[in-house]
Each structure stands twice: as C-alpha cells, then as structure tokens.
Design an enzyme around this catalytic site. Structure first.
Site, mmCIF file in Angstrom:
data_model
loop_
_atom_site.group_PDB
_atom_site.id
_atom_site.type_symbol
_atom_site.label_atom_id
_atom_site.label_comp_id
_atom_site.label_asym_id
_atom_site.label_seq_id
_atom_site.Cartn_x
_atom_site.Cartn_y
_atom_site.Cartn_z
ATOM 1 N NE ARG A 1 -2.143 -0.492 -1.617
ATOM 2 C CZ ARG A 1 -1.620 -1.203 -0.631
ATOM 3 N NH1 ARG A 1 -2.395 -1.670 0.327
ATOM 4 N NH2 ARG A 1 -0.332 -1.434 -0.603
ATOM 5 C CD GLU B 1 3.383 -7.692 8.086
ATOM 6 O OE1 GLU B 1 3.347 -8.584 8.949
ATOM 7 O OE2 GLU B 1 2.755 -7.751 7.015
#
Length: 570
Positions: free
Chosen positions: A56, A112
DNA sequence: TGGGGTCCT
DNA sequence: AGGACCC
C-alpha cells in the site's frame, strides 16, 4: 425537543467496531511468513482485492485492476485468493472469540465485527472507578463535555477495545483496528481514522467534525451508489447538503422511511442495534469465467462448484433445503451485475449425514446436477448460442441438525458458556415469526430471554425431546443419529415450483390437516400447526407412494426418514 | 473489477 | 427473483 432528534442525544450505548487490517493479506502472510516483508497482494481473477501495507505504501489500493497494480508496483508478489475457505474459517474464529466479550456481535463481511459493549462497560464501571484512561487515539478536540455519562462509558469502551485487540493479536496473530463510539455508524467511521493496528475513540461532541471530513454522501455506510446517484440528481453531494435538504424532497425521492434513515445518518444518528449474526443464512460459491458457451463446460464448472460447496456445507453441519443457481450472461456493454437466478427446493434426503460430515452419494449428486441443469435451462435457451460469464451455486433454508452441542438436550442443560458461533441459534432474530420457522429450529430459535425457552415453547420442546429418546438418545451411533436428521417438507419437495407455505397447503384436494392414524393423537395435538402440516403431508405422500408401488411393483423406493416416521407410534 | 454476504420489495 | 446495501 422535537421527536425527530430525540435520539440525537442518546449516548447510552458503547459500540466497538473491529476491523481486521487487510484481512486476506494477513491470512496469506500467516500461511507464508516470507510474504511479510515484501509487497504482496491477494488476487482474484483480474483484480488485486487487497494487499499488505508494504504494497500500500507504493500506492496499491483495494480492488485495483491487476494491470494497474503491476504498473505501480512491478515487484508485488500476488497470491490467489479466489477460494475464501481459509479466510472464512479464520473470520468465524475471530467472531466466536469476540462473543466471549459480548453476546451482541454482528459480522459485516469477513473482516469486520460490531460489538455492543454497553453491559460490559457497566459491569466494569461497578468494580473499577480509578485509573480510567482512554486508550489509543481520541478523535477531534473535545471541548464541551456531555453530561450524560457517555464520556466515562466510552473511555472504558476504549480500554475494552484495547484488550480485545490485544487478545486477537495473541490468539490469532492478527492485527486489527477499532473504533469506539455510541453507535455503529460513528464507531465504524471513527475507526477508519487511524488504520493499521490502532484504535480511535469518538466522544459525541466531535461527531460533526468527523462527519464533515467525509467528502461525499456515499462515504456514509448505508448510502450506496444508487442513492448516491439519486441524491446527486437532487443537487446533493456533501454531507452538509444532505443534512440541510428539505425533508419533503427527500421523502418524495426515497419514501419516508429511507429519507429519515439517511438524513439521520448524515447527522450521525444511527439507532440500529448490533444484531447478533449467528450462522450464515446462505452458503454459496461463485466463479466468474471468461467464456462458457457449451453445456459440457457448464456442467463441469457446476460440478466443481458443488464439490467445493459440499465441503462448506459439511463444515457448517446443517442440511440445506433450497438451492439457487446464479448466472451472468455476456452483455456487451450494458449494466454490470446483471445476474439472473433461479431457485428450487431440494429434498434433505439427498444428503447423507454422518456423525462428522454431510455428503452427497453419487446418485444424489446426479440428481442434484440434473435439478441444477433444469434451473439453468429456465434461464438459458441451450439450443441457441449463449455466453456465460459467471456461475454461482448457493444453499439456503437450512435445517438444524439436533445432535451434539446444538442439540435440544444441551439447550436444556443451559450450557451457555461462550458457544462457538456455529452452535449459536438466532436467538435474537425477531424478523422470523414462529410460524415461519422450520419445525426443528422452532424450539431453539426465537427465545427472547437470553437462553431460557419461553413457557409456550417448553412444552413443545419437551415433547420433541421425549420422542427423541425413543429413537436415538441413549446410543448416538452414526446410524442412529441419522434417524434424527429428518427429511422434511415433502409437499414442497414434490412440487417443482417453489411455492409459498400458503400455496403448498393446497396441493391436494383435501386442505384439512388430520392426525394420521399411526400417530399419537395427543402428541399431534400439541405440535405447532405447521408441523402438523408436515406430518400430514408425509402421511399423504406415503399413501400415494404405496398406491404407485401397487401399480409398479418392480420399482423399489428407498426408505426415507420423514417427519412422519419421527412421530409414529411404536 | 471479485467472491462473497444481508435484508427488503 | 431481483435489488439495495455491506465487505
């Protein structure tokens, strides 16, 4: 105060949102630690769906096209992540772990979880009153305090979040980020403020500051592309514009319910509860493919999918009762996501249930394949040329197997210590009315008070439990257990078209339900109406089959475990 | 652009 | 059965 904003000052809950950092990438790095110190990404077809943080840093984003990713970071090492099996398994382990902290844990995707920590916080506050300090980041500059006590509760919430993150790290070697706030929306938004391996706490007075940092209304979870487009047409793109848009205009576009929902969201108001997730309501697989044009390829792909799917079903432990086939036809340039699907009920007798697994014998596999192909021909004219770009299979309407830990006996034992998610019933599921439940989840689900069955259901449960004793209780050998895995809904299985329960009642000239002569009338009287229906249907079907056999004595039908058998007098 | 899921209509 | 939403 006007009623619209009555919840604006309700800060009574403490919600923690936990987001596992670049989840797939972390799992791959656990599987192969050599990937830890190099830029790596997880690839699905032509897409790099996620990557580790080293990648990233070079500019790789989520769901980036393979081409672009390679251009930006030619050194990136890619791992195929098209099979979610391992991710799914670890994901459920994490959720199960979180359930040790709260009974209210809601999954969102594989990476999540929302956790309602309100009661945990209250408990902690009773025993501890000193040295309460916020852990991790605090969002915004907290100038005005709120005097409802939320400040203290949320601070304790941040301590709990820290503990939870530490424990996830120790248990699974997984880092995650967390947000702590008084509702789900805000917890999720604030958790994103400091991302890998950090946490952020929001006090209600900084809500606006948080919201105004969002660029667009679609950055609010709950407002998707469709609504975003409509809002754009209304001249609304920022959060502030949505907050101030005339409610009647919003109502005209979306209806009152939706309008209120999204305007509330734009103000940071989200009263949705953390809904306990329990077991999945559907288990499916998809495979997108370039170019399928021949029926042989279709069958081949579907068989591969089915083999993989059966592994998942076997691990899940429940018996599916409907199957859905999804396809995507090649459609030169039109809208994406133009999928079509057909579903149909399937007999539970298709599945061979062993103590440790659920399998499809060859004959059953063939039968299933043929019903799937029937679904296929409902969507595709196989005599004309066609072009399929995606095939998917999914199972739904699961029937709970009532043995082992999820059995009715363990239900009465009140063995409530942190059950694995795979054993937890949807006890908070208020959307399903009792009459819509399958008979054998009936007595376990819908119990509102934690783990205590409601009086009405107890009676029924005991009846079931007694009957079970007759069959298999004292000797749970695999063959005996099989008796408990009942074949249900014969009427629905017989009719090829999926019909509502309302309709399936009228598949015979006699609509009335009777107690079959070989069933104990006292027991029959006590069971729910729908269950009576099933028993009666089984009986009728058995009678019909006997008639058929008289006409064709050569054909021997295998004996199946029906609900009727279950209730037969000895 | 993937390979999943949930709930509502 | 499809559509919205989520990741």
């Amino acid at each position: 105060m006007d009623t619209k904003n009555i919840h604006a000052t309700d800060h009574s809950r403490v919600i923690i949102h936990i987001d596992i950092d670049c989840f797939y990438a972390q799992v791959e790095m656990i599987k192969n630690p050599e990937l830890r110190n190099i830029p790596m990404g997880v690839q699905q077809k032509n897409v790099v769906v996620t990557s580790n943080y080293i990648a990233r840093e070079t500019g790789i984003k989520k769901c980036m096209l393979l081409e672009d990713a390679l251009r930006i970071c030619p050194k990136i090492v890619l791992v195929n992540g098209e099979d979610l099996h391992d991710y799914r398994q670890i994901s459920y382990k994490v959720t199960t772990h979180l359930q040790k902290y709260s009974s209210q844990v809601e999954r969102l995707g594989l990476d999540e979880n929302f956790l309602d920590a309100t009661s945990l916080v209250e408990t902690k506050l009773k025993s501890k009153h000193e040295n309460i300090t916020a852990k991790g980041h605090i969002f915004g500059n907290n100038e005005n305090n709120c005097d409802c006590g939320c400040q203290l509760r949320l601070t304790v919430g941040s301590e709990i979040a820290q503990e939870i993150r530490d424990s996830i790290r120790h248990e699974f070697q997984l880092t995650c980020s967390a947000g702590i706030a008084h509702n789900k929306l805000l917890a999720k938004l604030v958790g994103a403020k400091h991302k890998p391996n950090q946490q952020t706490l929001l006090y209600p007075n900084s809500t606006c500051e948080l919201l105004y940092q969002l660029q667009n209304v679609v950055d609010i979870p709950g407002i998707g592309r469709a609504m975003g487009d409509m809002l754009k047409n209304l001249g609304v793109s920022t959060i502030r514009e949505l907050q101030h848009l005339n409610f009647d205009k919003l109502k005209f576009a979306f209806g009152e319910e939706k309008a209120k929902l999204i305007q509330n969201l734009s103000n940071g108001i989200d009263n949705s509860p953390v809904k306990s997730s329990g077991k999945p309501t559907s288990i499916g697989l998809e495979d997108s493919c370039r170019n399928i044009t021949a029926i042989g390829e279709v069958k081949d792909k579907l068989n591969q999918l089915m083999n993989r799917l059966m592994v998942l079903v076997s691990e899940d432990g429940r018996i599916p009762r409907t199957i859905k086939l999804t396809i995507r036809k090649f459609d030169s340039i039109s809208k994406m996501s133009n999928r079509e699907s057909r579903q149909t009920n399937i007999t539970t007798s298709l599945f061979t249930v062993k103590s440790n697994s659920i399998e499809l014998q060859q004959k059953s596999a063939q039968r299933l394949t043929s019903t799937i192909m029937t679904l296929f021909t409902k969507m595709v004219d196989v005599h004309k040329p066609y072009h399929i770009t995606l095939l998917g299979l999914s199972f739904t309407k699961f029937l709970e197997r009532m043995n082992g830990k999820s059995s009715i006996t363990s239900f009465f034992r009140k063995n409530v210590e942190v059950q694995s998610i795979t054993n937890i019933e949807n006890k908070n599921d208020l959307t399903t009315s009792p009459m819509e439940c399958t008979p054998f989840s009936y007595d376990l689900s819908g119990s509102e008070s934690e783990f205590e069955p409601s009086p009405k259901k107890t009676k029924f449960s005991k009846l079931i439990a007694k009957r079970r004793c007759f069959e298999a209780d004292d000797c749970p050998s695999p063959s005996k257990l099989k008796v408990a895995d009942l074949r249900l809904s014969s009427a629905k299985n017989v009719s090829s078209d999926s019909s509502d329960s309302k309709n399936s009642f009228s598949d015979d000239n006699s609509n009335s339900i009777c107690c079959p002569p070989n069933v104990d009338a006292a027991v029959f009287k006590e069971i729910p109406k729908e269950l009576q229906q099933e028993v009666w249907n089984d009986y009728k079907r058995e009678m019909n089959e006997k008639q058929e056999q008289k006409l064709q004595p050569v054909i021997k039908k295998p004996k199946t475990n029906t609900l009727l058998n279950y209730f037969l007098k000895n």
